[in-house]
Design an enzyme around this catalytic site. Structure first.
Site, PDB file in Angstrom:
ATOM      1  N   ASP A  96     -34.103  13.127 -26.498  1.00 34.38           N
ATOM      2  CA  ASP A  96     -34.847  13.409 -25.265  1.00 34.38           C
ATOM      3  C   ASP A  96     -34.750  12.211 -24.318  1.00 34.38           C
ATOM      4  OD1 ASP A  96     -36.391  11.577 -26.564  1.00 34.38           O
ATOM      5  OD2 ASP A  96     -38.138  12.870 -26.815  1.00 34.38           O
ATOM      6  N   ARG A 326     -40.330  17.263 -30.525  1.00 36.77           N
ATOM      7  CA  ARG A 326     -40.630  17.224 -29.087  1.00 36.77           C
ATOM      8  C   ARG A 326     -39.652  18.140 -28.371  1.00 36.77           C
ATOM      9  NH1 ARG A 326     -41.241  11.643 -30.485  1.00 36.77           N
ATOM     10  NH2 ARG A 326     -43.438  11.057 -30.456  1.00 36.77           N
TER      11      ARG A 326
END
Length: 883
Positions: A96, A326
């Protein structure tokens, strides 16, 4: 050949190392190795330059000035040593924006001279690691730009707005583009609760028997009288009045006497079935977990807050049990779909899965992550039974939840049958001629995915409670028997809007497109740690400080706390990550302004006069105001020309501070007190008061007498409402002389800021209980002074044991220390908050306090004296460096 692989955490490093050969060396950076420093931590030569205010040059391309934190210097040196012996470097941080930024910072700091490859994977399994090794890529500078823009944006927002809060509300407060908006949501809900006015209404239920072969009992509720609907809670507005919709004009609001009369009449009536409606339906399973939905379900089903959920999920991921935690995505890989279908078929039969696999798409605002949904790791899922012995309780429960949700997402629809029966009855001896009744029930005819999992729901204000009722076989025209006694009239009051929980606040933030799901846990932790929000069980309750902060921002900087504006900021970061927007242009427009719209800098610097007293004052009614003061909230009013004040107890929620409650506090206020009697030696009145630092007793000096009156704080065992004169005089007699030592030095017992203690000259010893002040003998006191002096609190035994901490695995206990009660696992100490009760605190809360403390230490580690930071100005040739 030697290859160096760098990840973020030691746990992740250990897991990956097991899958790689001896030619790979796997090391952990332990998170970020460098960041923007506090301006005070800048080198002296930098403090007066363009970086001096924010550690960001806002006039020249918003260039940041990064430093390697002192706590990471040894780690960086170690990585550089490892790199010297390596022929190739793999940056294997998370995929990410945050992970990409960590990889870029490593690249900038280590300055490798060997080939560099970016290695990305969604799960830590042998297959995933092998695939990542075969398909490396370069550092994605667009993701780095987005993360850097967010970091600079947060620095500018916080450093410009926070000082306004310090000047007008309280020092030490902070503002943030997401945390302030989240706080506003919680405050607005509490405002709704404060403005809420309850309405009273009654309803009637009737127990009936029916059915052809076997008479079965069921309960029906009164729905209408003379074809006019009977009011229920949902029919009332928050002001206590009936809603003004045209369909509600004929609503009958039952009072107690009418409801009881109707109930009595129904027991004597003939009840017949007017209609029976059967409606089949299907229910589809929920998609696999995203970061947001995992936090919501863990809150609803496991009672875990967002921080706890993400902490446990992180450990599951790093140890190879689940995919990356996530993510905004609800998609599953084809291998995962096959694994889920195969396991569901094996466990629940061929009918449990549909003919074709299910594919889900994300519909939430701002969804942007490319990761797969959260699921068990691997191409073949391990069952909860297979991993039970390897996980702690919290990890096991969370893994089981993820496993169930993943399997259920690929299973067949549940089939249900809802039956609604409407009945009529004639009435006598009341003002109504007919009554309408209704009963409904839902039967699961084929469980499908419900055999494994059903999604939880947030608490609703007015829920139908008869949906799962079992009904007998009935047909139109059937006569029903009234069970004697079968009618019941019940009184109700409408309820205010429910407070936010972790689950419902996360859901609302995602719905509005504010922040990223990966940041929700830290956002909720920040607003609780900063004192804006307190936890009452699972409810999030705003403090009065939060009311002042939100009001100041709403009235003076409304654009920066607006929900749509904040969501648009997040969208702009997404555009930067996608290469559709340029970070410098966006930051320039945000800070300096664009298109005749003033930026943050202009608006903050041109706020004008802000009336701090008005910002910190909330009128309650009847001339009583709530004020947020330096030492906490208090109520204030004028009575016969005299200003009266009273401290608001910390356990009193804002919506509980009614005018009547405020008057009650003022009656027991600082200025009034309760007279306990007179001191027989001086004749002065002795009163007990509730002060800003707690309850205490004091004497009332005669008018014109100079000097300070004697005062003494109440012991923890004392009660403000019941303490008597005799005990008050004992407290006022302190300090008590226990005796003298062999040199003639007096030894006194007294109560101090940090608790009871003995004093002999400049020497002192801690007492275990306050009662010892009056009971300890000279012999016992001399024995204490004969012992070596120890650190205060060392002799304190644990007050309570909570079991092993889910993070450290060490036993957690409650202790009473120098600065008050705290919980500890032997490594980390965390003080209890004012709303935490030593007697009732639960293990989950103890673990949460330790987790919050670890997070604070992680973000602000203790600084070693004399330690100097190495500094590195960010390369202006970012693009070429990454290449």
């Amino acid at each position: 050949m030697s290859k160096l692989v760098i990840v973020e955490s030691p746990a992740k490093a250990r897991t990956i190392s097991a899958y790689l050969g001896p030619e790979y060396s796997v090391e952990a950076s332990v998170g970020h190795i460098r960041d923007l420093p506090q301006p005070s931590e800048l080198p002296e030569k930098m403090k007066k330059g363009p970086f001096g205010r924010f550690a960001v040059d806002t006039e020249n391309g918003f260039e940041p000035y990064y430093v390697v934190d002192a706590s990471k210097k040894s780690k960086v040196a170690e990585l550089k040593r490892k790199l010297k012996d390596a022929d190739e470097l793999f940056l294997a941080t998370d995929g990410d924006r945050e992970g990409e930024a960590i990889a870029w910072h490593l690249l900038q700091t280590l300055k490798p001279k060997v080939p560099v490859k970016r290695m990305v994977f969604n799960e830590i399994t042998r297959e995933a690691i092998d695939r990542a090794l075969q398909t490396p890529r370069e550092v994605n500078l667009q993701l780095v730009d987005a993360q850097e823009s967010r970091r600079i944006l947060d620095r500018l927002y916080g450093y410009e707005v926070s000082p306004v809060l310090w000047r007008k509300v309280r020092s030490g407060l902070s503002a943030g583009r997401v945390q302030s908006v989240a706080t506003r949501l919680v405050v607005e809900r509490e405002r709704e609760r404060m403005a809420f006015r309850p309405a009273s209404y009654w309803d009637v239920s009737l127990t009936l028997e029916g059915g052809d072969e076997q008479r079965e009992r069921f309960t029906a509720r009164l729905t209408s009288l003379d074809e006019r609907p009977v009011a229920r809670g949902a029919d009332f507005a928050d002001d206590g009045e009936l809603k003004a919709a045209p369909a509600k004009k004929g609503v009958v609001v039952l009072a107690e006497d009418t409801a009881k009369a109707v109930a009595a009449a129904l027991e004597k009536s003939q009840v017949g079935v007017a209609s029976v409606e059967s409606k089949p339906s299907k229910r589809r399973p929920a998609p696999p977990f995203t970061t947001s939905t995992l936090q919501q379900e863990a809150s609803r089903k496991l009672g875990m807050n967002s921080r706890q959920t993400m902490s446990q999920a992180q450990q599951l991921y790093e140890n190879g049990y689940i995919t990356y935690m996530r993510t905004d995505s609800v998609e599953l890989s084809r291998e995962a779909i096959s694994a889920a279908r195969a396991q569901a078929k094996e466990r629940y039969g061929a009918d449990a899965i549909p003919d074709k696999p299910r594919f889900f798409t994300k519909k939430a605002k701002g969804a942007q992550e490319a990761h797969e949904a959260i699921r068990p790791a691997g191409d073949h899922f391990r069952t909860p039974e297979q991993v039970r012995s390897k996980l702690n309780d919290a990890q096991y429960k969370l893994y089981k939840l993820i496993w169930k949700r993943t399997l259920a997402s690929q299973m067949a629809d549940a089939r249900l049958l809802t039956v609604t029966v409407k009945m009529t009855a004639g009435l006598e001896e009341v003002d109504f001629a007919t009554a309408g009744l209704s009963a409904s029930g839902t039967v699961v005819t084929f469980p499908g995915y419900l055999a494994v999992y059903e999604e939880g729901r947030d608490k609703q204000r007015y829920e139908e409670k008869d949906k799962e009722a079992r009904l007998p076989e009935l047909a139109e025209g059937d006569a029903l028997d009234v069970v004697d006694p079968g009618a019941e009239a019940k009184g109700h009051e409408t309820t205010p809007p429910p407070r936010f929980t972790d689950a419902s606040l996360v859901r609302k933030l995602e719905e509005l497109g504010i922040g990223r799901p990966s940041t929700y846990a830290s956002t909720i932790s920040v607003i609780t740690e900063r004192g804006y929000v307190e936890r009452r069980n699972q409810a999030l309750v705003p403090t009065w400080v939060a009311f002042s902060v939100v009001r100041l921002l709403e009235e003076n900087l409304p654009g920066y706390i607006d929900y749509d504006f904040t969501a648009q900021m997040e969208a702009q970061l997404d555009h930067i990550a996608a290469g559709e927007a340029e970070r410098v242009a966006y930051l320039d427009a945000f800070y300096h302004g664009a298109d005749d719209q003033p930026g943050l800098r202009y608006q903050v610097h041109n706020l004008g006069d802000i009336d701090a007293r008005a910002i910190n004052t909330i009128p309650l009614g009847d001339g009583i105001d709530l004020r947020v003061g330096k030492y906490g909230p208090y109520v204030e009013t004028q009575r016969e020309g005299e200003l009266l004040r009273a401290t608001v107890p910390p356990e009193l929620a804002p919506d509980e501070l009614t005018v009547d409650k405020a008057k009650e506090l003022l009656t027991q206020s600082l200025d009034d007190g309760r007279v306990l009697g007179q001191d027989p030696q001086t004749g002065r009145d002795i009163i007990v008061k509730n002060g800003r630092y707690g309850p205490y007793v004091t004497e009332v000096l005669e008018e014109g007498v100079k000097g300070k009156p004697k005062t003494a704080s109440l012991f923890k065992s004392h009660d403000l409402a019941t303490i008597g004169l005799e005990e008050a005089l004992r407290l006022l007699s302190l300090p008590r002389e226990v005796g003298k030592d062999e040199d003639g030095t007096p030894i006194t017992a007294q109560n101090g800021r940090y608790g009871p203690y003995l004093k002999k000259g400049s020497d002192s010893r801690t007492l275990q209980t306050e009662e010892q002040i009056f009971t300890i003998t000279l012999e016992e006191a001399l024995a204490l002074f004969a012992q070596p002096r120890t650190r205060r609190g060392k002799q304190t035994a644990p007050l309570k044991e909570f079991g092993n901490d889910p993070v450290s695995g060490k036993p957690v206990v409650l202790k009473d220390g120098r600065f008050g009660p705290y919980v500890t696992d032997g490594e980390v100490n965390a003080s209890l908050r004012t709303t935490d009760d030593m007697d009732t605190i639960q293990p989950a809360r103890a673990f949460e306090l330790l987790e919050l403390r670890r997070e604070k230490l992680k973000n602000n580690p203790p600084k070693k004296r004399g330690a100097r930071k190495t500094t590195a100005k960010k390369s202006t040739a970012k693009k070429s460096t990454a290449k």
